[in-house]
Design an enzyme around this catalytic site. Structure first.
Site, PDB file in Angstrom:
ATOM      1  CG  HIS A  44      23.785  33.559  56.619  1.00 14.72           C
ATOM      2  ND1 HIS A  44      24.284  34.819  56.378  1.00 14.72           N
ATOM      3  CD2 HIS A  44      23.531  33.029  55.396  1.00 14.72           C
ATOM      4  CE1 HIS A  44      24.323  35.044  55.078  1.00 14.72           C
ATOM      5  NE2 HIS A  44      23.867  33.965  54.458  1.00 14.72           N
ATOM      6  CG  ASP A  81      25.697  36.796  58.841  1.00 16.96           C
ATOM      7  OD1 ASP A  81      25.983  35.635  59.228  1.00 16.96           O
ATOM      8  OD2 ASP A  81      25.223  37.047  57.718  1.00 16.96           O
ATOM      9  N   GLY A  99      23.812  33.025  46.648  1.00 19.12           N
ATOM     10  CA  GLY A  99      24.946  32.132  46.542  1.00 19.12           C
ATOM     11  C   GLY A  99      26.296  32.730  46.930  1.00 19.12           C
ATOM     12  CB  SER A 144      25.941  34.072  52.105  1.00 20.00           C
ATOM     13  OG  SER A 144      24.636  34.502  51.831  1.00 20.00           O
ATOM     14  N   GLY A 145      28.868  35.401  52.718  1.00 21.35           N
ATOM     15  CA  GLY A 145      30.175  35.149  53.313  1.00 21.35           C
ATOM     16  C   GLY A 145      31.333  35.690  52.510  1.00 21.35           C
TER      17      GLY A 145
END
Length: 280
Positions: free
Chosen positions: A91, A141, A235, A237-238
């Site tokens: 995402h 994801d 902030g 994510s990933g």
């Protein structure tokens, strides 16, 4: 976690550990990722502190070009898993046909720095990731970014080991999540230094039951970690969730989504790395 809602700003001090669902105080400087689903939000570190140089040498930052503002924004994290490959959240990669020239990767630095970022040469989102409907809540994801050239390992840059398929991390295992996301709803600026926080692994069944109360489903390829006031938030994510396995750091999760931030009954939700080992 993904971004929705619009609470007033500022919030009371006692709500410092809650997620800011939208950040009007930050104006156009806040990067936004793909279209969020209802009740979810982007993520950043809550309850953490500054990380030291070289402590998490696999941590990377994703700088994405915003064509509307003509600015580069550090809007997600990721991890170096091989000399030329970065693992991040699907995402974090916007649009159906993202352009590699619009993504650069920051390596080996705990301070936000676009300078000397590495260009991305290839983007591979997991084929089962839902671009339009469920988004990260639908699972899968994860995404891989191939860098233009392999990086040389050093004291500040090194790849993280992936866990063996047979590895298990029981509930209560103390792991760490890192990122440059917001530290609380009253923060008006993004932290300049990489943040770190220790979070406990939460039992799958407990996490499923808790999220079912708000009609959210935890997928089989997801795991949960976090406790009240200690979580990933907007902030991050990933970014990587790492645990010690037989004395070695391994990456067990990729920051994905959740309900608010740092809430006692709603830990952060991560893509479970062992579920994607064959694909990686």
């Amino acid at each position: 976690h993904l971004l929705t809602g619009s609470p007033p700003c500022p919030l009371p001090l006692q709500m410092l550990w809650l997620l800011v669902l939208t950040l009007p105080c930050l104006g156009g400087s806040v990067p936004v990722t793909s279209d969020p689903g209802p009740g979810t939000e982007l993520v950043g570190i809550v309850g953490g502190h500054d990380a030291a140089d070289g402590k998490w040498p696999w941590q990377v930052g994703l700088w994405v070009f915003d064509s509307t503002s003509s600015k580069w924004n550090l809007n997600c994290g990721g991890s170096l898993i091989y000399p030329q490959w970065v693992l991040t959240a699907a995402h974090c990669i916007r649009g159906r046909n993202p352009e590699t020239r619009h993504i650069k990767v920051q390596l080996g630095q705990v301070r936000r720095s676009y300078n000397d970022s590495v260009q991305v040469a290839r983007i591979i989102r997991h084929p089962n990731y839902s671009l339009e409907n469920e988004g990260p809540e639908g699972g899968s994801d994860v995404a891989l970014l191939k860098l233009e050239a392999p990086v040389r390992p050093s004291n500040l840059v090194r790849w993280i080991r992936l866990p063996p398929a047979s590895s298990a991390f029981p509930p209560g295992s103390r792991c760490w999540v890192t990122g440059w996301g917001l530290m609380g709803p009253e923060e008006s600026l993004l932290p300049k230094n990489l943040q770190e926080v220790e979070v406990p692994i939460v039992a799958d069944e407990i996490c499923r039951q808790q999220y079912l109360r708000i009609n959210k489903v935890i997928q089989d390829d997801e795991l949960c970690a976090g406790s009240k006031g200690r979580d990933s938030c907007r902030g991050d994510s990933g970014g990587p969730l790492v645990c010690k396995w037989r004395g070695t750091w391994v990456q067990v999760g990729v920051v994905s989504w959740g309900s608010k931030c740092g809430l006692r009954k709603f830990p952060g939700v991560y893509a479970r790395v062992t579920s994607f080992l064959p694909w990686i």
